[in-house]
Motif scaffolding. Sequence first.
Motif, PDB file in Angstrom:
ATOM      1  N   ALA A 267      -2.676   7.884  -0.882  1.00  0.00           N
ATOM      2  CA  ALA A 267      -3.843   7.041  -1.151  1.00  0.00           C
ATOM      3  C   ALA A 267      -5.054   7.845  -1.582  1.00  0.00           C
ATOM      4  O   ALA A 267      -5.927   7.332  -2.290  1.00  0.00           O
TER       5      ALA A 267
ATOM      6  N   HIS B 136      -3.217   3.406  -4.784  1.00  0.00           N
ATOM      7  CA  HIS B 136      -3.337   2.698  -3.515  1.00  0.00           C
ATOM      8  C   HIS B 136      -2.983   1.233  -3.724  1.00  0.00           C
ATOM      9  O   HIS B 136      -2.726   0.789  -4.849  1.00  0.00           O
TER      10      HIS B 136
ATOM     11  N   GLY C  48       0.824  -1.200   0.000  1.00  0.00           N
ATOM     12  CA  GLY C  48       0.000   0.000   0.000  1.00  0.00           C
ATOM     13  C   GLY C  48       0.854   1.245   0.000  1.00  0.00           C
ATOM     14  O   GLY C  48       2.088   1.189  -0.121  1.00  0.00           O
TER      15      GLY C  48
ATOM     16  N   GLY D 189      -5.626   6.369   5.442  1.00  0.00           N
ATOM     17  CA  GLY D 189      -5.154   5.521   4.346  1.00  0.00           C
ATOM     18  C   GLY D 189      -6.158   4.525   3.827  1.00  0.00           C
ATOM     19  O   GLY D 189      -5.818   3.694   2.977  1.00  0.00           O
TER      20      GLY D 189
ATOM     21  N   ASN E 268      -4.484  -0.584   1.796  1.00  0.00           N
ATOM     22  CA  ASN E 268      -5.412   0.541   1.734  1.00  0.00           C
ATOM     23  C   ASN E 268      -6.848   0.061   1.534  1.00  0.00           C
ATOM     24  O   ASN E 268      -7.783   0.580   2.167  1.00  0.00           O
TER      25      ASN E 268
END
Length: 430
Positions: free
Chosen positions: A329, A334, A323, A351, A338
């Motif tokens: 993100a 992402h 991630g 996130g 995430n």
Amino acid sequence: MADRLGRYGILSVLLLSRSRALVSGRRFRVLVAVIASVYAFIALLAGSMLVLSFSPQHVTPYVAILPWGYGPLWWNYPGLLAVFPNFILALPFLPTIFMLLTSAGVGLGMSVAVVVGAGLLRQRRAAAGGPAAMSGVVGLTPAMIALVTLGACCSTTAAATAGIGIAAGATGTDGITLLYNTWYLGLFQLVVMYVALLAQEQLVRVYSSLFPRVRSELDPTYMPPPISRRFLAGAALRVVLLVSGLTWSLTMLGEWVTLGPVAATTGMWFAWLLQNLLIGLLAVLAALAPAGLLRAAKQDLFSQAGLGLRILLAVAGLSLAVGVPPPIATTGWHGLVNELLGSAGVSSAWGGVAPSLPVGLGLGLRWGFQYLFLGSFALAVAVRPEPAFRPLLWAVSRVSTPPRTPVSVPPGDVIPISEGRLPVSSGADR
């Protein structure tokens, strides 16, 4: 023909040169045309592009060309509409092109499967249950893919249900969106068909010794690996790589259905190019030609271009399998963690990213095979290519004899060798 096919480069593979040469005979061309025509006719019926009426209707026959901009679905225009008492024929622009190309691929793939299977049976290899059985499955792959998605690019009939479900689940979209954007279904079917034909082209190369018309003097002799647990594991890994990489790279186009490329953010473009396109193409190439891709990776090991590509691959693989931090993100780039956080209700400030699929089997397969598996494979290739490719090579045919390069030397000439110049005597000296 053999001399021209001897230079078996990447362009020859992409153009399916040996598959086309294998069915270049007159009777095989007829077989290709018949299979392609039958599939095209069935696709017209399944896609409701051709509607037959056994009781003539009282209509005035006419043929009309619908210009571009006639309706909201831009990919259908210009199109042809023919109305007659016994049938109605509708040929929208892009779906018709996709259908013709898919039909040609089905005709080529099925015909090559017949020729290769017959050649293996003549060599009595089918009795061993190894190469002949595998060739039949690989040879029929283009036809099976086409049948699964039959009619999906043209209508919403029952014949398209399986194809729509597969395309939607594999690319992270929903069926309703794909039903509206039918151009994506046709493109999805065509790309998967072409990749299947590339895999079949590799099969024709391995068994080229059975067919003199596609055999070159420079070709090595391939020995298929024996059926064992290592072979089955390597073959399964190559299949998973191929399917996951292909559907993952097509996810980029699937997201364009709901979000146009012009409206996409910079983070989304980075995700499409690095995560989807770079990792997806790596997986497809590794599945189709692992030995050649490994040689290319080892040659560019110490070059600046190769080092830069491996750094990008490591970043893309790590971000996909693990991630990215919360600020990144939110831009559309992402990874797995995430989406796991997003499915658990964690906000984007920490996130979390909401997954594009509902929680279920489809999302679990997407996380396991596309995020975790492809991301880990890309990271492994970037760090240590040879161990990453070693399981794939378990299912690769071996070269039993080195390629022979004919050398013509006139009598009396000399050939330079590593320890000096050795004179070649003429026949009169013997």
